[in-house]
Every structure is written in C-alpha cells, then in structure tokens.
Motif scaffolding. Structure first.
Motif, PDB file in Angstrom:
ATOM      1  N   SER A 202       2.507  17.326   2.654  1.00  0.00           N
ATOM      2  CA  SER A 202       3.833  17.242   2.046  1.00  0.00           C
ATOM      3  C   SER A 202       4.482  15.887   2.309  1.00  0.00           C
ATOM      4  CB  SER A 202       4.719  18.361   2.601  1.00  0.00           C
ATOM      5  OG  SER A 202       6.027  18.269   2.088  1.00  0.00           O
ATOM      6  N   GLY A 203       5.094  15.331   1.284  1.00  0.00           N
ATOM      7  CA  GLY A 203       5.844  14.090   1.410  1.00  0.00           C
ATOM      8  C   GLY A 203       5.041  12.834   1.186  1.00  0.00           C
ATOM      9  N   TRP A 204       3.712  12.917   1.318  1.00  0.00           N
ATOM     10  CA  TRP A 204       2.853  11.768   1.072  1.00  0.00           C
ATOM     11  C   TRP A 204       2.393  11.775  -0.382  1.00  0.00           C
ATOM     12  CZ3 TRP A 204       0.488   8.258   4.820  1.00  0.00           C
ATOM     13  CH2 TRP A 204       1.013   8.404   6.113  1.00  0.00           C
TER      14      TRP A 204
ATOM     15  N   GLY B  11      -2.640   2.015 -14.582  1.00  0.00           N
ATOM     16  CA  GLY B  11      -4.081   2.189 -14.432  1.00  0.00           C
ATOM     17  C   GLY B  11      -4.664   1.590 -13.167  1.00  0.00           C
ATOM     18  N   LYS B  12      -3.823   1.206 -12.198  1.00  0.00           N
ATOM     19  CA  LYS B  12      -4.322   0.583 -10.975  1.00  0.00           C
ATOM     20  C   LYS B  12      -3.676   1.235  -9.752  1.00  0.00           C
ATOM     21  CE  LYS B  12      -5.229  -3.914 -13.133  1.00  0.00           C
ATOM     22  NZ  LYS B  12      -4.975  -5.375 -13.089  1.00  0.00           N
ATOM     23  N   LEU B  13      -4.369   1.131  -8.624  1.00  0.00           N
ATOM     24  CA  LEU B  13      -3.871   1.679  -7.365  1.00  0.00           C
ATOM     25  C   LEU B  13      -2.910   0.681  -6.726  1.00  0.00           C
ATOM     26  CD1 LEU B  13      -3.959   3.752  -5.030  1.00  0.00           C
ATOM     27  CD2 LEU B  13      -5.957   2.509  -4.152  1.00  0.00           C
ATOM     28  N   HIS B  14      -1.704   1.151  -6.444  1.00  0.00           N
ATOM     29  CA  HIS B  14      -0.682   0.263  -5.900  1.00  0.00           C
ATOM     30  C   HIS B  14      -0.313   0.545  -4.455  1.00  0.00           C
ATOM     31  CE1 HIS B  14       0.625  -1.887  -9.618  1.00  0.00           C
ATOM     32  NE2 HIS B  14       0.087  -0.832 -10.183  1.00  0.00           N
ATOM     33  N   ALA B  15      -0.231   1.821  -4.085  1.00  0.00           N
ATOM     34  CA  ALA B  15       0.290   2.107  -2.750  1.00  0.00           C
ATOM     35  C   ALA B  15      -0.017   3.534  -2.330  1.00  0.00           C
ATOM     36  CB  ALA B  15       1.805   1.878  -2.713  1.00  0.00           C
ATOM     37  N   ILE B  16       0.020   3.735  -1.018  1.00  0.00           N
ATOM     38  CA  ILE B  16       0.042   5.067  -0.424  1.00  0.00           C
ATOM     39  C   ILE B  16       1.428   5.230   0.175  1.00  0.00           C
ATOM     40  CG2 ILE B  16      -0.936   6.592   1.323  1.00  0.00           C
ATOM     41  CD1 ILE B  16      -3.554   4.972   1.082  1.00  0.00           C
TER      42      ILE B  16
ATOM     43  N   TRP C  86       1.017   2.032   2.955  1.00  0.00           N
ATOM     44  CA  TRP C  86       0.084   0.953   2.641  1.00  0.00           C
ATOM     45  C   TRP C  86       0.414   0.457   1.246  1.00  0.00           C
ATOM     46  CZ3 TRP C  86      -3.116   0.865  -1.642  1.00  0.00           C
ATOM     47  CH2 TRP C  86      -4.019  -0.211  -1.718  1.00  0.00           C
ATOM     48  N   GLN C  87       0.298  -0.841   1.043  1.00  0.00           N
ATOM     49  CA  GLN C  87       0.490  -1.392  -0.292  1.00  0.00           C
ATOM     50  C   GLN C  87      -0.607  -2.390  -0.605  1.00  0.00           C
ATOM     51  OE1 GLN C  87       4.094  -3.631  -0.668  1.00  0.00           O
ATOM     52  NE2 GLN C  87       3.368  -5.320   0.595  1.00  0.00           N
ATOM     53  N   ALA C  88      -0.964  -2.460  -1.870  1.00  0.00           N
ATOM     54  CA  ALA C  88      -1.940  -3.444  -2.316  1.00  0.00           C
ATOM     55  C   ALA C  88      -1.232  -4.772  -2.534  1.00  0.00           C
ATOM     56  CB  ALA C  88      -2.603  -2.986  -3.609  1.00  0.00           C
ATOM     57  N   HIS C  89      -1.794  -5.842  -1.959  1.00  0.00           N
ATOM     58  CA  HIS C  89      -1.239  -7.165  -2.220  1.00  0.00           C
ATOM     59  C   HIS C  89      -1.343  -7.475  -3.706  1.00  0.00           C
ATOM     60  CE1 HIS C  89      -0.102 -11.319  -1.519  1.00  0.00           C
ATOM     61  NE2 HIS C  89      -1.164 -11.712  -2.180  1.00  0.00           N
TER      62      HIS C  89
ATOM     63  N   VAL D 207      -5.062  13.003  -4.980  1.00  0.00           N
ATOM     64  CA  VAL D 207      -6.108  12.109  -4.484  1.00  0.00           C
ATOM     65  C   VAL D 207      -6.409  12.518  -3.044  1.00  0.00           C
ATOM     66  CG1 VAL D 207      -6.669   9.721  -3.863  1.00  0.00           C
ATOM     67  CG2 VAL D 207      -5.410  10.203  -5.977  1.00  0.00           C
ATOM     68  N   THR D 208      -7.694  12.556  -2.701  1.00  0.00           N
ATOM     69  CA  THR D 208      -8.075  12.864  -1.321  1.00  0.00           C
ATOM     70  C   THR D 208      -8.130  11.571  -0.519  1.00  0.00           C
ATOM     71  OG1 THR D 208      -9.425  14.725  -2.077  1.00  0.00           O
ATOM     72  CG2 THR D 208      -9.781  13.951   0.160  1.00  0.00           C
ATOM     73  N   MET D 209      -7.406  11.528   0.574  1.00  0.00           N
ATOM     74  CA  MET D 209      -7.452  10.365   1.463  1.00  0.00           C
ATOM     75  C   MET D 209      -8.225  10.724   2.717  1.00  0.00           C
ATOM     76  SD  MET D 209      -4.404   8.162   3.273  1.00  0.00           S
ATOM     77  CE  MET D 209      -4.659   7.590   4.963  1.00  0.00           C
ATOM     78  N   TYR D 210      -9.251   9.931   3.018  1.00  0.00           N
ATOM     79  CA  TYR D 210      -9.991  10.039   4.267  1.00  0.00           C
ATOM     80  C   TYR D 210      -9.687   8.795   5.101  1.00  0.00           C
ATOM     81  CZ  TYR D 210     -12.794  13.525   1.743  1.00  0.00           C
ATOM     82  OH  TYR D 210     -13.217  14.611   1.024  1.00  0.00           O
ATOM     83  N   ALA D 211      -9.596   8.959   6.399  1.00  0.00           N
ATOM     84  CA  ALA D 211      -9.398   7.822   7.289  1.00  0.00           C
ATOM     85  C   ALA D 211     -10.422   7.883   8.405  1.00  0.00           C
ATOM     86  CB  ALA D 211      -7.986   7.831   7.869  1.00  0.00           C
ATOM     87  N   VAL D 212     -10.975   6.724   8.747  1.00  0.00           N
ATOM     88  CA  VAL D 212     -12.009   6.631   9.785  1.00  0.00           C
ATOM     89  C   VAL D 212     -11.701   5.434  10.681  1.00  0.00           C
ATOM     90  CG1 VAL D 212     -13.769   7.679   8.315  1.00  0.00           C
ATOM     91  CG2 VAL D 212     -13.503   5.192   8.322  1.00  0.00           C
TER      92      VAL D 212
END
Length: 280
Positions: free
Chosen positions: A189-191, A198-203, A216-219, A238-243
């Motif tokens: 929730s909230g994210w 058509g492009k990825l800009h931010a989380i 996070w933001q794309a330069h 969108v599924t976000m995975y972090a490692v």
C-alpha cells in the motif's frame, strides 16, 4: 472536473488555483502528461501537475485516472527543453507534457548521473541503485518486474560502518522476503511505479504528509519493451524485487535474470512486493 492538490496550490498561490478551478486558465482539451492521449477537462476528472525546476515551472494536465494532482521536481535542463518543445508545438495542437521524474528522499535515494539513485554509506562511498526490467513468470503468467540492486552496501542514515542494511530498510517499509518466484508478492500500500510516455520514470513511496513521493527516479526515463508495458497495463501492477549488491547483476536476457533471481531466493537474499502502476 479539475483537481488542484494542496501542494500545487501552495506553489501557484490561492488566486491562481481559484482561477484554474473557475476555468479561467484551464484548457478545455489537453494531452495527458502521463498517457499522452487527449483529455477533456470539461467531461472527465483532470489533475493539475506542476513541474518545477530550479528557476522554471510548467503547469501540465493529466487524466485523474492516470496520476493525481501533484508537484514534480525536475531538472532545469529538462524543464527548459520541455518549454521549448511546448512553444514549438502550440500552433499544432495540445502542448506535449514535460518529462516526469520524482523527487528524491534524503537518506533513502538521491539523483545521480546515471538512471539510478544513490545512498551514502561509508565516508567517500555511494551505492548506485541499478534497475533491471524484465518479465518474470508467476505460474505461467508474465509479470512486468523490476529488479533493484545497489552497487555497494546501503546503510541507514547516519551509518558510516559500511554494513549493508538495504534489505532490512525495505522490510521496514513493508517489503517481504521472497521464497518462491512463482508466487506473486502481496501488493504494498502507498507504493507505486510511475510509467509515463511509455517509459519508466520513478518508484514512488508514501509521503509523510499524504500522497506519494519519490523513492527512486530515473535521471533519464528508461525505455521498456512493449511486452513489459503490456503486462504492466494488463495487470495494473509491477513486481519489484530487491537484492543486495552483487547478487544478481545486469543480466542480458530474461531467462538469465530469472536464474539469477532463483539463486538469490535460495540464499534468502530477495525481498519483493507488487506495486500498483501509475500512468501507462
């Protein structure tokens, strides 16, 4: 039908906000700053989106179903370029939208020269958050996915020991350990994930005062494949995975990306969540 958020109102002032709501300065028709399709502020709910640079600000409009009314900080260079494009295109129809990026949160993510974000760790070091987009199968269904992997240890604000707390920080925010790649993580929730033009800009993550703000933001906005965008739109998430750093790496193919993720899952080194899609 026009929405002006409190943060937009505080930037443009009450008088201008009231004039907008009264229809004085709002266009009847516009090009949505998110999905780039025509909008009609007289017939459908419309959001005001204020792009703010160091010295310049541009007010744009979007379908309320795409993004809420908000203030979006952008670089002055991006904004000046957008103003130039708007001036060039005004004679031909609705003005094109300014590039969409999101503000950074001190201590969690900050702009960097690459399409990534930085997190200070030990003195003189900074970890860059690498972003890899690909389709990951969940029980035979392809899910638009993002793998976030820093280039070095990520510590809590004030931690100068170099200890990696990246996964702990995300679990504090609600991300859960991933034990099976075939299972879709719960929605957080909230994210959300901002895709525009058509492009990825931010989380985006929840803001303390309400609404969303940038994690996070794309330069520069990241190009995604048609298949990724189609899957994201179809499932509206969108599924976000972090490692941790060095766990997955930049894989050139989706099958290799999955194999690397499976190895990381086996080691208990993956957290994830499903994030609603903002934009198209």
């Amino acid at each position: 039908m026009l929405a002006v958020s409190d943060e937009v109102r505080s930037e443009i002032g009450d008088d201008e906000a009231d004039r907008l709501l009264g229809g004085a300065h709002a266009p009847d028709s516009y090009e949505c700053t998110s999905c780039r399709t025509p909008g009609d502020s007289l017939q459908e709910p419309t959001s005001t989106v204020l792009f703010v640079g160091e010295e310049t600000a541009v007010l744009a409009f979007a379908h309320a179903r795409c993004i809420p009314s908000q203030v979006v900080p952008v670089s002055e260079e991006q904004l000046v370029g957008a103003v130039r494009s708007i001036s060039q295109a005004q004679a031909d129809g609705p003005a094109p939208a300014a590039p969409v990026t999101a503000p950074a949160i001190p201590g969690q993510a900050a702009p960097s020269p690459a399409p990534s974000a930085t997190q200070p760790t030990a003195p003189g070091q900074a970890a860059i958050l690498g972003i890899t987009c690909g389709l990951v199968l969940h029980g035979g269904t392809g899910h638009a996915s993002i793998v976030v992997e820093p280039t070095g240890p990520v510590g809590r604000p004030g931690n100068t020991s170099g200890t990696d707390e990246f996964l702990d920080l995300l679990q504090d925010a609600g991300f859960q350990p991933v034990t099976d790649l075939d299972k879709t993580p719960d929605q957080l929730s909230g994210w959300s994930v901002l895709v525009a033009m058509g492009k990825l800009h931010a989380i985006l993550q929840p803001a303390a005062a309400g609404g969303s703000t940038g994690w996070w933001q794309a330069h520069q906005p990241l190009q995604v494949t048609d298949a990724w965008r189609f899957a994201a739109n179809q499932l509206t998430e969108v599924t976000m995975y972090a490692v941790p750093a060095g766990m997955v790496g930049r894989q050139p193919r989706e099958d290799l990306l999955r194999q690397a993720l499976e190895r990381a899952v086996a080691l208990g080194q993956v957290v994830g969540a499903s994030l609603p899609l903002a934009g198209t």
